[in-house]
Design an enzyme around this catalytic site. Structure first.
Site, PDB file in Angstrom:
ATOM      1  N   GLY C 150       0.828  -1.199   0.000  1.00  0.00           N
ATOM      2  CA  GLY C 150       0.000   0.000   0.000  1.00  0.00           C
ATOM      3  C   GLY C 150       0.860   1.244   0.000  1.00  0.00           C
ATOM      4  N   CYS C 151       0.282   2.339  -0.448  1.00  0.00           N
ATOM      5  CA  CYS C 151       1.063   3.579  -0.569  1.00  0.00           C
ATOM      6  C   CYS C 151       1.469   4.123   0.795  1.00  0.00           C
ATOM      7  CB  CYS C 151       0.280   4.612  -1.376  1.00  0.00           C
ATOM      8  SG  CYS C 151      -1.394   4.924  -0.789  1.00  0.00           S
ATOM      9  N   TYR C 152       0.511   4.267   1.708  1.00  0.00           N
ATOM     10  CA  TYR C 152       0.848   4.763   3.045  1.00  0.00           C
ATOM     11  C   TYR C 152       1.829   3.820   3.750  1.00  0.00           C
ATOM     12  CZ  TYR C 152      -2.942   8.299   3.009  1.00  0.00           C
ATOM     13  OH  TYR C 152      -3.754   9.380   2.747  1.00  0.00           O
ATOM     14  N   THR C 154       4.074   1.891   2.545  1.00  0.00           N
ATOM     15  CA  THR C 154       5.427   2.054   2.000  1.00  0.00           C
ATOM     16  C   THR C 154       6.141   3.213   2.678  1.00  0.00           C
ATOM     17  OG1 THR C 154       4.821   1.128  -0.149  1.00  0.00           O
ATOM     18  CG2 THR C 154       6.734   2.593  -0.105  1.00  0.00           C
TER      19      THR C 154
END
EC number: 1.2.1.38
Lengths: 337, 337, 337, 337
Positions: C150-152, C154
């Site tokens: 997931g972006c967050y 990471t």
């Protein structure tokens, strides 16, 4: 073997954009970054977005030093300063893409009227090659010095040149209403570009006085075969990058939207970076690319031509790389995908 | 009869915002605009958005001249310069709302440590009234000099003071993660606030070093009854105005989201400009108003308190008008609807 | 010979970003674009920014059809839909990078609690490889299925994992205050993402309820060696792309800013895409790149760690290409310069 | 005693803006909010920015119910729906400011051609008063029904009407190149207005087909005394609010910039909300106000007229309040400072 390239005036936005494109270029290697300042900062201090990607300092380099390190120079100096440097670079056998305005206008009097300086290298103006590959690809291939086009002129000329050339529109009373993101104003902080001043705002500027007006005139005159004087109005838009030009012209003969699009399609048939589209362009669709989207409509008997580019790429650094590719025999699209 | 008001340091954003609010104020009249510059431009040259609305020039006015023209002065000068001016204004019998940081901190040593200057008027610090009406309404009514709160502290103190006071949260290890629009940085162009640098970007700054940290400490310490030291991290957000602060604190006793909201609702029951809401605040919902939206949640045993204000209004000029209203006996909400 | 790749769920932002990166990849060729819709629009209708660059239609393709055309599949379907498709793709011998959340959590009960659906393929959860090359490079090289992070998570894991692993910070009471541009919300129009609603606004959302919270927990727990539960607060920022996470943790032992930076530098010494920097990160400096900028400070006895990524690249499509490169033995940075 | 006002169709942006202005109005009181929906949400749920300021629900109210609660109705319904409601409101003795397009065009055939619907109340078209006080102040004072002007037409007509009327420019070949912020598109989420689609982008739309074209024609025709057909091109700009129109016209006689400005200054001498300025307008300078900034230049023998308004205020709700003030004998600027 890779072509060694230097960027002169590497601290601004076009310098940064060139570095980004050239780092990705399979046949080019950045070997020097020039600056007119006395300090020699590492490029990652000047451009934090290049951290870990380019290990060079910006240095005050002479033409001779540049010739030892590079085969090609991208010159991103301000006008006048650029022409002062170019003669020396050419004398050292370097090939130069000049991103300033210094070699775009063919008539030194026009240059000096609009730029309010004495041209430092007037002898080279008449023979300079204008770096719009869609018009002058063959000359660019042979050139040692290419004058990279202005951002607004690129958007306007790509929109109107084919239609004038084909006689589809008249050169009389052409209006070019252009809108640009703020990066076009450069990297020096000024009140007009202070975030809270230009964010959420929209304004016209330089009405009737912008220096890109004679540059547009020159090439539309060439297309039309007789003197064209456009009314050019630039606007500042609250976004980073992108130019959209909406141009208005009288129809030279009874033609319709389809006819205009056909002329454009025919002209750009084999071009790698110009897309004639049916829908209306948006700058976001060409942002961070070297492409131009263009379309046309007939409205109440007039031609309305809309074109979009990224001002920093097709309007500056991307066009410069395209010219570099042509000058050095690389694949024209190398580094530009 | 209207109260005559002057704005000192009228060329910045808080000066502009004050002018907008006061033009709309039924019981105030702007009678003078002061500047430290030698020139005397018309206000519409400095603030084109006031064209046709205020016919005054910015002038370099002495305390004496101000006293002839006005009853109240809003002082928008930089810190240190402000305290230098204030003594003279008070001596002339003027009432002053000081929007600088000069009279916010009670301890001159703390001021001088964080602001790196010698305080020009240290004797007035201990007795200065902090202009947060939600905490000090009665003192403000009696004051001749009110220290208008900082923008970040307003958002943090309104969020945390009631909870600390009620013993719902602990003063240990409080974190205030704040985000602000760019107008908070003032009107002077600088590289960090050049549009293409901060647009479409998000960054933390002043981590552990921002001057609003001791200001927050001071009032949370008062609420807690023992020394509170917050960790305060401001961030720059690509928008004009608005502050959102997300604060984290340990729960002092077993309470839940409902309990936190009840403490806040009780504290702000009669406040005209603080709304305790169930949903999560957005700065847009308080933009261009003097309001604060605040809510709280318990997450994994911690309190998360979110508050939103307009940094230029509730965080500066609106609060200043609210203080002015209290000092002069006007309706507290006059000019602020 | 180039690796043939397909993108499933190609109509969204991660699909578009994958296409952009893969078009530039010297060892990959996009051969199929899958969609769950019945229509088969040309990709330039769905993504006008790909006009002239990719001549494919989006089609409803079966696993069998995909296996005929491609060697690798990037799966950009919504959660649950993705796991439904993955089993079939693997059965056909395809290697898959799954950009959904379906194979990130190792415990099916946690998945089903947070995602509120029955997992369609629970048997593969325990063995799935989490595609963060900085942690699991060797496993990724061997994997047929990689769960793209997931972006967050990471941004949070890259900031905190090394410090927890080295025992520099405590796993107790970690706070991750994250801020993201709007592209993270996907391409479906909703009131919250309607331009005039979120432009010039800033808000917290999903406080205590965001699905990326257990994903962050899982990997920080692994680093700490005991159960870590973070307090994670996402915020919506008015910009297209970029995540900045500001994380707060207690220091496990007396260390200072230099000590924190040293741990980070040591951990990321050989990483091609993580830069430990001395200055404070800005999302613009990593925008349109696969890089992460991270730094740390000790403030009042706590660690403050700030990390920045482009949510669509290092937080999604760029990481996916990095994983693809590792899975197929390509240069890890191919297509990502 | 205050005039009681109702807002019909209160859930959109013009409804919100009306509420904001009327809350500040010393002689008006909002007594009812109408909606076509069956639900009756509290206004603070629909417009969180009105929290704590207006304690009303949106309700499906009949004309009869509205007449019991209000003296004036601001009608913010979509076109056609508006005209359906207006007849009933007038029959109940209410005065109406209609913010839709339904009563702006005098010729029902033109309306039906451009709006593609049958007009529900064609009999009232010929006699409706167009609510541009700068042109029709006396008629507005007498009117029971005022057709509030479109946002683009307001900017274009204020720029060009005086020049045409004075014979300074020709009606032949007028071009109006307009740029608007996104709030002009209304509050319904659509792909084109999804934040990541229109942020950082700039596009033309509705070229030759926008419904405001015949509205501009109608009033410029009146000014010129013979048929005027403009070429009108609207553009979408990544900002919340503001319209800038750059209009191009042939000079009817030899006049210069000073002559154009003189005509404009003479025409607007006593107008409270139109400022003829020497500098070039920026939308930010009129944002959140009811003002119009306008200037003119002669460029290469053509008139270039630039005008700026806030599309939601002078282009909609502010103009509506100005009309309301005139209809009810209030101070024309009440609520609009």
């Amino acid at each position: 073997m890779k072509t060694r390239v230097a960027i002169l005036g590497a601290s601004g936005y076009t310098g940064l954009e060139l570095a980004r494109l050239l780092l990705r270029h399979p046949a080019a290697e950045i070997t020097a970054l020039g600056t007119r300042s006395e300090e020699s900062p590492h490029v990652s201090e000047v451009h934090p977005s290049l951290t870990g990607q380019l290990d060079l300092r910006l240095e005050p380099l002479s033409a001779k030093q540049l010739a030892e390190r590079a085969d090609a120079v991208f010159c991103c100096l301000p006008h006048a300063a650029s022409a002062e440097a170019v003669a020396g670079l050419l004398a050292e056998g370097l090939k130069v893409v000049d991103l300033s305005a210094d070699y775009r206008l063919r008539d030194v009097a026009v240059y000096e009227e609009w730029y309010k300086v004495t041209h430092p290298d007037p002898g080279r103006l008449a023979s300079a090659v204008y770096g719009l590959p869609e018009l002058y690809r063959d000359q660019i291939k042979q050139a040692d010095l290419v004058a990279n086009p202005g951002c607004y002129p690129t958007s306007a000329i790509l929109a109107l040149y084919p239609l004038l050339k084909a006689g589809a529109i008249s050169g009389e009373g052409i209006i070019v209403d252009s809108k640009s993101g703020v990066s076009g104003a450069g990297r020096t902080p000024k009140p007009a570009f202070h975030y809270p001043e230009c964010n959420e705002s929209l304004s016209a500027y330089g009405v009737g006085t912008h220096r890109h007006m004679p540059e547009i005139d020159q090439f539309l005159t060439e297309a039309a075969g007789n003197a064209v004087e456009v009314i050019f109005t630039p606007h500042l838009i609250p976004m980073d990058r992108g130019i959209l030009s909406t141009s208005y012209a009288s129809l030279a003969k009874g033609t319709d939207t389809g006819g205009l699009l056909e002329v454009l399609r025919e002209f750009y048939r084999d071009e790698p970076f110009v897309d004639v589209i049916d829908t209306l362009p948006a700058t976001k669709h060409v942002a961070f690319t070297n492409r131009c989207h263009v379309t046309a409509r007939v409205v109440r008997g007039r031609a309305v031509v809309v074109s979009a580019i990224d001002n920093l790429i097709k309007g500056a650094s991307g066009a410069a790389v395209q010219n570099f590719n042509l000058m050095f025999g690389h694949d024209e699209i190398a580094g530009l995908i």
